[in-house]
Motif scaffolding. Sequence first.
Motif, mmCIF file in Angstrom:
data_model
loop_
_atom_site.group_PDB
_atom_site.id
_atom_site.type_symbol
_atom_site.label_atom_id
_atom_site.label_comp_id
_atom_site.label_asym_id
_atom_site.label_seq_id
_atom_site.Cartn_x
_atom_site.Cartn_y
_atom_site.Cartn_z
ATOM 1 N N ALA A 40 0.810 -1.217 0.000
ATOM 2 C CA ALA A 40 0.000 0.000 0.000
ATOM 3 C C ALA A 40 0.842 1.265 0.000
ATOM 4 O O ALA A 40 0.460 2.259 -0.617
ATOM 5 C CB ALA A 40 -0.944 0.004 1.203
ATOM 6 N N LYS A 41 1.962 1.243 0.682
ATOM 7 C CA LYS A 41 2.758 2.462 0.786
ATOM 8 C C LYS A 41 3.942 2.446 -0.163
ATOM 9 O O LYS A 41 4.100 3.340 -0.993
ATOM 10 C CB LYS A 41 3.202 2.665 2.217
ATOM 11 C CG LYS A 41 2.012 2.896 3.126
ATOM 12 C CD LYS A 41 2.432 3.086 4.540
ATOM 13 C CE LYS A 41 1.204 3.182 5.403
ATOM 14 N NZ LYS A 41 1.191 2.251 6.463
ATOM 15 N N SER A 42 4.769 1.438 -0.060
ATOM 16 C CA SER A 42 5.964 1.396 -0.899
ATOM 17 C C SER A 42 5.606 1.141 -2.361
ATOM 18 O O SER A 42 6.123 1.819 -3.256
ATOM 19 C CB SER A 42 6.927 0.321 -0.401
ATOM 20 O OG SER A 42 7.294 0.580 0.928
ATOM 21 N N GLY A 43 4.754 0.181 -2.607
ATOM 22 C CA GLY A 43 4.399 -0.149 -3.989
ATOM 23 C C GLY A 43 3.697 0.993 -4.696
ATOM 24 O O GLY A 43 4.093 1.402 -5.796
ATOM 25 N N LEU A 44 2.655 1.526 -4.069
ATOM 26 C CA LEU A 44 1.923 2.627 -4.691
ATOM 27 C C LEU A 44 2.762 3.905 -4.721
ATOM 28 O O LEU A 44 2.669 4.691 -5.666
ATOM 29 C CB LEU A 44 0.600 2.854 -3.967
ATOM 30 C CG LEU A 44 -0.389 1.691 -4.086
ATOM 31 C CD1 LEU A 44 -1.601 1.929 -3.201
ATOM 32 C CD2 LEU A 44 -0.807 1.471 -5.522
ATOM 33 N N GLY A 45 3.581 4.103 -3.689
ATOM 34 C CA GLY A 45 4.488 5.258 -3.684
ATOM 35 C C GLY A 45 5.487 5.193 -4.821
ATOM 36 O O GLY A 45 5.799 6.207 -5.455
ATOM 37 N N PHE A 46 5.989 3.998 -5.113
ATOM 38 C CA PHE A 46 6.922 3.823 -6.223
ATOM 39 C C PHE A 46 6.244 4.155 -7.556
ATOM 40 O O PHE A 46 6.826 4.827 -8.406
ATOM 41 C CB PHE A 46 7.476 2.398 -6.248
ATOM 42 C CG PHE A 46 8.408 2.148 -7.391
ATOM 43 C CD1 PHE A 46 9.714 2.622 -7.349
ATOM 44 C CD2 PHE A 46 7.971 1.463 -8.508
ATOM 45 C CE1 PHE A 46 10.576 2.401 -8.416
ATOM 46 C CE2 PHE A 46 8.823 1.238 -9.575
ATOM 47 C CZ PHE A 46 10.136 1.717 -9.532
ATOM 48 N N ILE A 47 5.016 3.689 -7.736
ATOM 49 C CA ILE A 47 4.279 3.997 -8.968
ATOM 50 C C ILE A 47 4.107 5.505 -9.105
ATOM 51 O O ILE A 47 4.319 6.074 -10.179
ATOM 52 C CB ILE A 47 2.908 3.279 -8.979
ATOM 53 C CG1 ILE A 47 3.106 1.773 -9.082
ATOM 54 C CG2 ILE A 47 2.042 3.785 -10.129
ATOM 55 C CD1 ILE A 47 1.837 0.974 -8.852
ATOM 56 N N LEU A 48 3.750 6.160 -8.020
ATOM 57 C CA LEU A 48 3.560 7.606 -8.056
ATOM 58 C C LEU A 48 4.860 8.322 -8.398
ATOM 59 O O LEU A 48 4.889 9.199 -9.258
ATOM 60 C CB LEU A 48 3.017 8.097 -6.712
ATOM 61 C CG LEU A 48 2.756 9.592 -6.614
ATOM 62 C CD1 LEU A 48 1.643 9.993 -7.567
ATOM 63 C CD2 LEU A 48 2.387 9.968 -5.199
ATOM 64 N N LEU A 49 5.940 7.944 -7.740
ATOM 65 C CA LEU A 49 7.214 8.618 -7.974
ATOM 66 C C LEU A 49 7.782 8.356 -9.365
ATOM 67 O O LEU A 49 8.536 9.170 -9.892
ATOM 68 C CB LEU A 49 8.231 8.200 -6.914
ATOM 69 C CG LEU A 49 7.960 8.746 -5.516
ATOM 70 C CD1 LEU A 49 8.949 8.162 -4.521
ATOM 71 C CD2 LEU A 49 8.011 10.258 -5.507
ATOM 72 N N SER A 50 7.425 7.246 -9.966
ATOM 73 C CA SER A 50 7.943 6.941 -11.300
ATOM 74 C C SER A 50 7.064 7.526 -12.405
ATOM 75 O O SER A 50 7.316 7.290 -13.581
ATOM 76 C CB SER A 50 8.084 5.436 -11.474
ATOM 77 O OG SER A 50 6.826 4.813 -11.383
ATOM 78 N N SER A 51 6.068 8.302 -12.046
ATOM 79 C CA SER A 51 5.124 8.873 -13.014
ATOM 80 C C SER A 51 5.393 10.359 -13.221
ATOM 81 O O SER A 51 4.539 11.202 -12.971
ATOM 82 C CB SER A 51 3.695 8.644 -12.537
ATOM 83 O OG SER A 51 3.486 7.283 -12.304
ATOM 84 N N HIS A 52 6.570 10.669 -13.703
ATOM 85 C CA HIS A 52 6.976 12.069 -13.849
ATOM 86 C C HIS A 52 6.092 12.837 -14.832
ATOM 87 O O HIS A 52 5.793 14.002 -14.604
ATOM 88 C CB HIS A 52 8.440 12.147 -14.303
ATOM 89 C CG HIS A 52 9.382 11.566 -13.310
ATOM 90 N ND1 HIS A 52 9.664 12.177 -12.116
ATOM 91 C CD2 HIS A 52 10.083 10.409 -13.319
ATOM 92 C CE1 HIS A 52 10.515 11.432 -11.434
ATOM 93 N NE2 HIS A 52 10.787 10.351 -12.137
ATOM 94 N N ASP A 53 5.668 12.211 -15.920
ATOM 95 C CA ASP A 53 4.848 12.910 -16.911
ATOM 96 C C ASP A 53 3.532 13.387 -16.311
ATOM 97 O O ASP A 53 3.103 14.513 -16.549
ATOM 98 C CB ASP A 53 4.567 12.007 -18.111
ATOM 99 C CG ASP A 53 5.800 11.757 -18.954
ATOM 100 O OD1 ASP A 53 6.776 12.537 -18.815
ATOM 101 O OD2 ASP A 53 5.793 10.798 -19.736
ATOM 102 N N ALA A 54 2.898 12.530 -15.531
ATOM 103 C CA ALA A 54 1.625 12.906 -14.923
ATOM 104 C C ALA A 54 1.817 14.034 -13.920
ATOM 105 O O ALA A 54 1.033 14.983 -13.872
ATOM 106 C CB ALA A 54 0.986 11.700 -14.239
#
Length: 190
Positions: free
Chosen positions: A163-177
């Motif tokens: 919930a935190k690390s996995g979703l946080g990683f997705i968020l941080l790797s989404s520079h375009d958005a």
Amino acid sequence: MPRRSAPTRPSPALRTRSVALIIARLAPRARPRRSWALTTPLLLLDIGLLANAPLAHIAYVIGCDVLMIVGGLVGPLLFAANDPAKWLLFYIGCFWFLPILYAMMVEWKTTLTDKARPVYNVIANGTVVLWCAYPVMWAMCEGTGMLSDETEVILYLVLDMVAKSGLGFILLSSHDAITGVMNKDADRLM
């Protein structure tokens, strides 16, 4: 008539020892919730900013989140296993979860940019699904004691990591958005 003696107060050493014993008993169960009181508001802040939601509404949702955590934390710490007050606090915590769900699934979707929409959908939907597992865990662990303490720790660890690390990683790797949201804010200010 016999004279009544004044009630005796426990010595400072005994009071200190009593407080230390209470803290030692409660601290292990409160440990994950202390981290939730910091990490979940940050995750909601990130999701709300990605959705371009108004800051006042993000703050309201974060307040609901803190109240939800307190509801789930206080019951098992203060009340016995069979005390209905523990479950009442659990239901109050679940009540405060509803505005969070509504914000992520309905309100914040109306303010999304086209670039942010796919990332937001993954993060918001993932958060909702994973966060719905926490009340189930609470009911099986703190609520009924169906699972051992060791199993509880492992399951909460897995949920927290995803919930935190996995979703946080997705968020941080989404520079375009994220850049798209920042550009929209900059255009609005000019």
